[in-house]
Design a protein around this motif. Structure first.
Motif, short mmCIF file in Angstrom:
data_model
loop_
_atom_site.label_atom_id
_atom_site.label_comp_id
_atom_site.label_asym_id
_atom_site.label_seq_id
_atom_site.Cartn_x
_atom_site.Cartn_y
_atom_site.Cartn_z
N GLY A 250 -5.35 8.43 57.94
CA GLY A 250 -5.01 8.71 59.33
C GLY A 250 -3.66 8.13 59.68
O GLY A 250 -2.99 7.54 58.83
N ILE A 251 -3.27 8.28 60.92
CA ILE A 251 -1.98 7.79 61.40
C ILE A 251 -2.12 6.30 61.74
O ILE A 251 -3.00 5.92 62.51
CB ILE A 251 -1.53 8.57 62.65
CG1 ILE A 251 -1.46 10.07 62.37
CG2 ILE A 251 -0.20 8.04 63.17
CD1 ILE A 251 -0.44 10.47 61.34
N LEU A 252 -1.25 5.48 61.16
CA LEU A 252 -1.24 4.06 61.45
C LEU A 252 -0.73 3.84 62.87
O LEU A 252 0.41 4.17 63.18
CB LEU A 252 -0.35 3.30 60.46
CG LEU A 252 -0.20 1.80 60.66
CD1 LEU A 252 -1.55 1.10 60.54
CD2 LEU A 252 0.79 1.22 59.67
N LYS A 253 -1.59 3.34 63.73
CA LYS A 253 -1.24 3.19 65.15
C LYS A 253 -0.95 1.74 65.54
O LYS A 253 -0.15 1.50 66.44
CB LYS A 253 -2.35 3.74 66.05
CG LYS A 253 -2.38 5.25 66.07
CD LYS A 253 -1.07 5.78 66.62
CE LYS A 253 -1.00 7.27 66.64
NZ LYS A 253 0.29 7.78 67.07
N ALA A 254 -1.63 0.80 64.93
CA ALA A 254 -1.43 -0.60 65.31
C ALA A 254 -1.92 -1.51 64.19
O ALA A 254 -2.71 -1.10 63.34
CB ALA A 254 -2.18 -0.90 66.60
N TYR A 255 -1.46 -2.75 64.23
CA TYR A 255 -1.90 -3.77 63.29
C TYR A 255 -1.59 -5.13 63.92
O TYR A 255 -0.74 -5.25 64.79
CB TYR A 255 -1.19 -3.63 61.94
CG TYR A 255 0.28 -3.94 62.04
CD1 TYR A 255 0.74 -5.23 61.80
CD2 TYR A 255 1.19 -2.98 62.43
CE1 TYR A 255 2.09 -5.53 61.96
CE2 TYR A 255 2.52 -3.27 62.58
CZ TYR A 255 2.96 -4.56 62.34
OH TYR A 255 4.29 -4.86 62.50
N ASP A 256 -2.32 -6.12 63.48
CA ASP A 256 -1.99 -7.49 63.80
C ASP A 256 -2.41 -8.33 62.60
O ASP A 256 -2.69 -7.77 61.53
CB ASP A 256 -2.65 -7.96 65.11
CG ASP A 256 -4.17 -7.87 65.11
OD1 ASP A 256 -4.78 -8.02 64.02
OD2 ASP A 256 -4.75 -7.66 66.18
N LYS A 257 -2.46 -9.62 62.74
CA LYS A 257 -2.75 -10.44 61.56
C LYS A 257 -4.16 -10.23 61.01
O LYS A 257 -4.40 -10.49 59.83
CB LYS A 257 -2.50 -11.92 61.85
CG LYS A 257 -3.46 -12.59 62.79
CD LYS A 257 -3.07 -14.06 62.98
CE LYS A 257 -4.04 -14.80 63.83
NZ LYS A 257 -5.34 -15.04 63.22
N ASP A 258 -5.08 -9.71 61.83
CA ASP A 258 -6.46 -9.55 61.40
C ASP A 258 -6.95 -8.12 61.27
O ASP A 258 -7.94 -7.87 60.58
CB ASP A 258 -7.39 -10.27 62.39
CG ASP A 258 -7.13 -11.77 62.44
OD1 ASP A 258 -6.96 -12.37 61.36
OD2 ASP A 258 -7.08 -12.32 63.55
N THR A 259 -6.31 -7.18 61.97
CA THR A 259 -6.84 -5.81 62.02
C THR A 259 -5.77 -4.75 61.79
O THR A 259 -4.57 -5.00 61.95
CB THR A 259 -7.52 -5.52 63.38
OG1 THR A 259 -6.53 -5.61 64.41
CG2 THR A 259 -8.66 -6.46 63.64
#
Length: 139
Positions: free
Chosen positions: A104-113
């Protein structure tokens, strides 16, 4: 790291794995525009000298320097930034929604998710559940 950075490359990953009865120490390097065989050879030559002198690893092994290739995994912050709003594929360690492979399209990320949108549905993964995430390549 100092050798790779001094030569103008990025150290993408290092792995020490056993394949059959042989151990391999692999360093993956990259640079803008891609890596050549000559780049890998130059890094290997300098790193081999230090590895032989310092003898960090007791087992005998084969040392390789390589490009991460088309299937380069997302490991660092800049990998995620570079792939935001692009199609990625994810493989998980455990079943999630009765499967282990997603794209799928990468929409968001952070250090955990990590969050992707697949068929108009947002799926949020814990990074600890992700075995592999990389840019999706359609052959």
């Amino acid at each position: 790291m100092p050798i790779v950075e001094r030569m103008g490359f990025e150290l993408v990953d290092v792995e020490f794995v056993k394949e059959g009865s042989t151990w391999y120490l692999r360093a993956y390097i990259d640079k803008e525009g891609g890596i050549s065989v000559n780049d890998c050879e130059a890094v290997a030559r300098e790193m081999n000298e230090i590895l032989d002198r310092e003898d960090y690893i007791e087992e005998s092994y084969i040392f390789e320097v390589s490009s991460p290739g088309l299937g380069r995994p997302l490991k660092k912050e800049k990998d995620y930034v570079r792939n935001l709003n692009k199609m990625v594929e994810i493989r998980t360690y455990r079943m999630i929604e009765r499967r282990k492979e997603f794209s799928g399209i990468l929409k968001a990320y952070d250090k955990d998710t990590v969050s992707i949108v697949e068929d108009d549905n947002e799926i949020i993964f814990n990074k600890s559940d992700i075995a592999l995430i990389r840019e999706y390549i359609d052959f």
